[in-house]
Design a protein around this motif. Structure first.
Motif, PDB file in Angstrom:
ATOM      1  N   THR A   2      14.298  -3.741  -4.933  1.00 32.49           N
ATOM      2  CA  THR A   2      13.131  -3.772  -4.713  1.00 32.49           C
ATOM      3  C   THR A   2      12.288  -5.249  -5.304  1.00 32.49           C
ATOM      4  O   THR A   2      12.420  -5.335  -6.465  1.00 32.49           O
ATOM      5  N   PRO A   3      11.602  -5.540  -4.626  1.00 31.48           N
ATOM      6  CA  PRO A   3      11.364  -6.875  -5.641  1.00 31.48           C
ATOM      7  C   PRO A   3      10.438  -6.612  -6.211  1.00 31.48           C
ATOM      8  O   PRO A   3       8.951  -5.300  -6.489  1.00 31.48           O
ATOM      9  N   THR A   4      10.371  -7.306  -7.154  1.00 34.63           N
ATOM     10  CA  THR A   4       9.770  -7.202  -8.366  1.00 34.63           C
ATOM     11  C   THR A   4       8.193  -7.588  -8.078  1.00 34.63           C
ATOM     12  O   THR A   4       7.580  -8.085  -6.832  1.00 34.63           O
ATOM     13  N   VAL A  65      -4.553  -6.600 -11.496  1.00 36.93           N
ATOM     14  CA  VAL A  65      -4.498  -7.193 -10.116  1.00 36.93           C
ATOM     15  C   VAL A  65      -5.626  -7.071  -9.204  1.00 36.93           C
ATOM     16  O   VAL A  65      -6.195  -5.886  -8.600  1.00 36.93           O
ATOM     17  N   HIS A  66      -6.613  -8.092  -7.905  1.00 39.64           N
ATOM     18  CA  HIS A  66      -7.380  -8.384  -7.340  1.00 39.64           C
ATOM     19  C   HIS A  66      -7.276  -7.816  -6.583  1.00 39.64           C
ATOM     20  O   HIS A  66      -7.216  -7.410  -5.521  1.00 39.64           O
ATOM     21  N   ASP A  67      -5.802  -8.625  -5.896  1.00 42.30           N
ATOM     22  CA  ASP A  67      -5.078  -8.756  -4.483  1.00 42.30           C
ATOM     23  C   ASP A  67      -4.247  -9.097  -4.279  1.00 42.30           C
ATOM     24  O   ASP A  67      -3.949 -10.031  -5.643  1.00 42.30           O
ATOM     25  N   GLU A  68      -3.105  -8.618  -3.553  1.00 47.84           N
ATOM     26  CA  GLU A  68      -1.776  -8.872  -3.827  1.00 47.84           C
ATOM     27  C   GLU A  68      -1.258  -9.451  -2.138  1.00 47.84           C
ATOM     28  O   GLU A  68      -1.992  -8.135  -1.417  1.00 47.84           O
ATOM     29  N   PHE A  69      -0.314  -9.916  -1.831  1.00 46.68           N
ATOM     30  CA  PHE A  69       0.099  -9.685  -0.977  1.00 46.68           C
ATOM     31  C   PHE A  69       1.382 -10.089  -1.119  1.00 46.68           C
ATOM     32  O   PHE A  69       1.751 -10.866  -1.486  1.00 46.68           O
ATOM     33  N   ARG A  70       2.106  -9.872   0.164  1.00 46.68           N
ATOM     34  CA  ARG A  70       3.446 -10.240   0.405  1.00 46.68           C
ATOM     35  C   ARG A  70       3.783 -10.561   1.996  1.00 46.68           C
ATOM     36  O   ARG A  70       3.399  -9.338   2.377  1.00 46.68           O
ATOM     37  N   ASP A  71       4.980 -11.429   2.088  1.00 42.33           N
ATOM     38  CA  ASP A  71       5.628 -11.813   3.611  1.00 42.33           C
ATOM     39  C   ASP A  71       6.868 -11.773   3.424  1.00 42.33           C
ATOM     40  O   ASP A  71       6.624 -13.088   3.225  1.00 42.33           O
ATOM     41  N   GLY A  72       7.689 -11.114   3.518  1.00 39.75           N
ATOM     42  CA  GLY A  72       8.700 -11.391   3.397  1.00 39.75           C
ATOM     43  C   GLY A  72       9.399 -11.926   1.779  1.00 39.75           C
ATOM     44  O   GLY A  72       8.543 -11.441   1.141  1.00 39.75           O
ATOM     45  N   PRO A  73       9.608 -12.900   2.138  1.00 41.39           N
ATOM     46  CA  PRO A  73      10.435 -13.432   0.489  1.00 41.39           C
ATOM     47  C   PRO A  73       8.668 -14.466  -0.028  1.00 41.39           C
ATOM     48  O   PRO A  73       8.915 -14.819  -1.148  1.00 41.39           O
ATOM     49  N   ARG A  74       8.187 -14.380   0.501  1.00 42.44           N
ATOM     50  CA  ARG A  74       6.494 -14.916   0.358  1.00 42.44           C
ATOM     51  C   ARG A  74       5.626 -13.972  -1.047  1.00 42.44           C
ATOM     52  O   ARG A  74       5.827 -12.521  -0.096  1.00 42.44           O
ATOM     53  N   TYR A  75       5.036 -13.689  -1.949  1.00 42.29           N
ATOM     54  CA  TYR A  75       4.516 -13.565  -3.180  1.00 42.29           C
ATOM     55  C   TYR A  75       2.993 -14.044  -2.712  1.00 42.29           C
ATOM     56  O   TYR A  75       3.130 -15.114  -3.232  1.00 42.29           O
ATOM     57  N   ALA A  76       1.603 -13.211  -3.152  1.00 42.91           N
ATOM     58  CA  ALA A  76       0.903 -14.363  -3.373  1.00 42.91           C
ATOM     59  C   ALA A  76       0.230 -12.830  -4.210  1.00 42.91           C
ATOM     60  O   ALA A  76      -0.253 -11.746  -3.737  1.00 42.91           O
ATOM     61  N   PHE A 101      10.589 -15.455  -3.595  1.00 43.22           N
ATOM     62  CA  PHE A 101      11.418 -14.109  -3.997  1.00 43.22           C
ATOM     63  C   PHE A 101      12.864 -14.995  -3.528  1.00 43.22           C
ATOM     64  O   PHE A 101      13.375 -15.333  -2.091  1.00 43.22           O
ATOM     65  N   ALA A 102      13.448 -14.321  -4.484  1.00 38.44           N
ATOM     66  CA  ALA A 102      15.127 -14.644  -3.383  1.00 38.44           C
ATOM     67  C   ALA A 102      15.950 -13.861  -3.494  1.00 38.44           C
ATOM     68  O   ALA A 102      14.794 -12.762  -3.287  1.00 38.44           O
ATOM     69  N   PRO A 103      16.815 -13.724  -2.544  1.00 40.62           N
ATOM     70  CA  PRO A 103      17.084 -12.719  -2.066  1.00 40.62           C
ATOM     71  C   PRO A 103      17.376 -11.332  -2.997  1.00 40.62           C
ATOM     72  O   PRO A 103      16.816 -10.272  -2.308  1.00 40.62           O
ATOM     73  N   ASP A 104      17.631 -11.512  -4.209  1.00 45.76           N
ATOM     74  CA  ASP A 104      17.334  -9.985  -4.709  1.00 45.76           C
ATOM     75  C   ASP A 104      16.549  -9.268  -5.685  1.00 45.76           C
ATOM     76  O   ASP A 104      16.579  -8.437  -6.205  1.00 45.76           O
ATOM     77  N   GLY A 105      15.260 -10.282  -4.743  1.00 41.68           N
ATOM     78  CA  GLY A 105      13.843 -10.015  -4.707  1.00 41.68           C
ATOM     79  C   GLY A 105      13.223  -9.894  -6.982  1.00 41.68           C
ATOM     80  O   GLY A 105      12.192  -9.719  -7.276  1.00 41.68           O
ATOM     81  N   ARG A 106      13.722 -11.169  -7.236  1.00 40.06           N
ATOM     82  CA  ARG A 106      13.260 -12.005  -8.425  1.00 40.06           C
ATOM     83  C   ARG A 106      12.430 -12.608  -8.379  1.00 40.06           C
ATOM     84  O   ARG A 106      13.168 -13.155  -7.559  1.00 40.06           O
ATOM     85  N   PHE A 107      11.124 -13.203  -8.759  1.00 45.34           N
ATOM     86  CA  PHE A 107      11.002 -14.279  -9.195  1.00 45.34           C
ATOM     87  C   PHE A 107      11.594 -15.663  -8.606  1.00 45.34           C
ATOM     88  O   PHE A 107      12.613 -15.443 -10.112  1.00 45.34           O
TER      89      PHE A 107
END
Length: 130
Positions: A2-4, A65-76, A101-107
């Motif tokens: 699971t991504p961090t 955290v006020h806003d959080e977005f994920r899209d595949g390997p991208r995070y904001a 994110f790297a494929p292993d879910g780490r930044f």
């Protein structure tokens, strides 16, 4: 894996003093990790030095955290970190963060801009890697 996310990373890095710093960094960041904060780039070694310094001056704190977005390997996200230093001063910094994110879910890479919301002028350096 699971991504961090930023909450788990910051809590492990700054607000869990019993957790070994190298273990916390390995848990959330790749060996080739790079970060740009307020226009200044740092590699993983520089990031580790910065976290070592922060751990030496931060007594306690929390992240919101006020806003959080994920899209595949991208995070904001947009988050605020409130810290109390060992000297009793408290500051609050708002952070605008974009990451990959790297494929292993780490930044693997983080680019962020920080804004000191409350605190003393020299508290601004808490968010800057130097």
């Amino acid at each position: 894996m699971t991504p961090t996310d930023i909450t788990r990373a910051i809590n492990d890095l700054l607000f869990t003093p019993g957790l070994d710093l190298d273990e916390a960094i390995d848990r959330h960041f790749t060996p080739d990790y790079r970060q740009r904060t307020n226009g200044e780039w740092s590699d993983r070694a520089g990031f580790t030095q910065h976290m070592t310094r922060l751990r030496s001056v931060v007594l306690s704190g929390h992240i919101e955290v006020h806003d959080e977005f994920r899209d595949g390997p991208r995070y904001a996200d947009r988050h605020s970190v409130t810290v109390t230093r060992n000297n009793g001063r408290t500051s609050r910094t708002e952070v605008y963060l974009f990451a990959r994110f790297a494929p292993d879910g780490r930044f693997q890479c983080v680019e962020e801009t920080t804004l000191l919301v409350t605190g003393h002028d020299d508290d601004q350096n808490l968010g800057t890697i130097k």
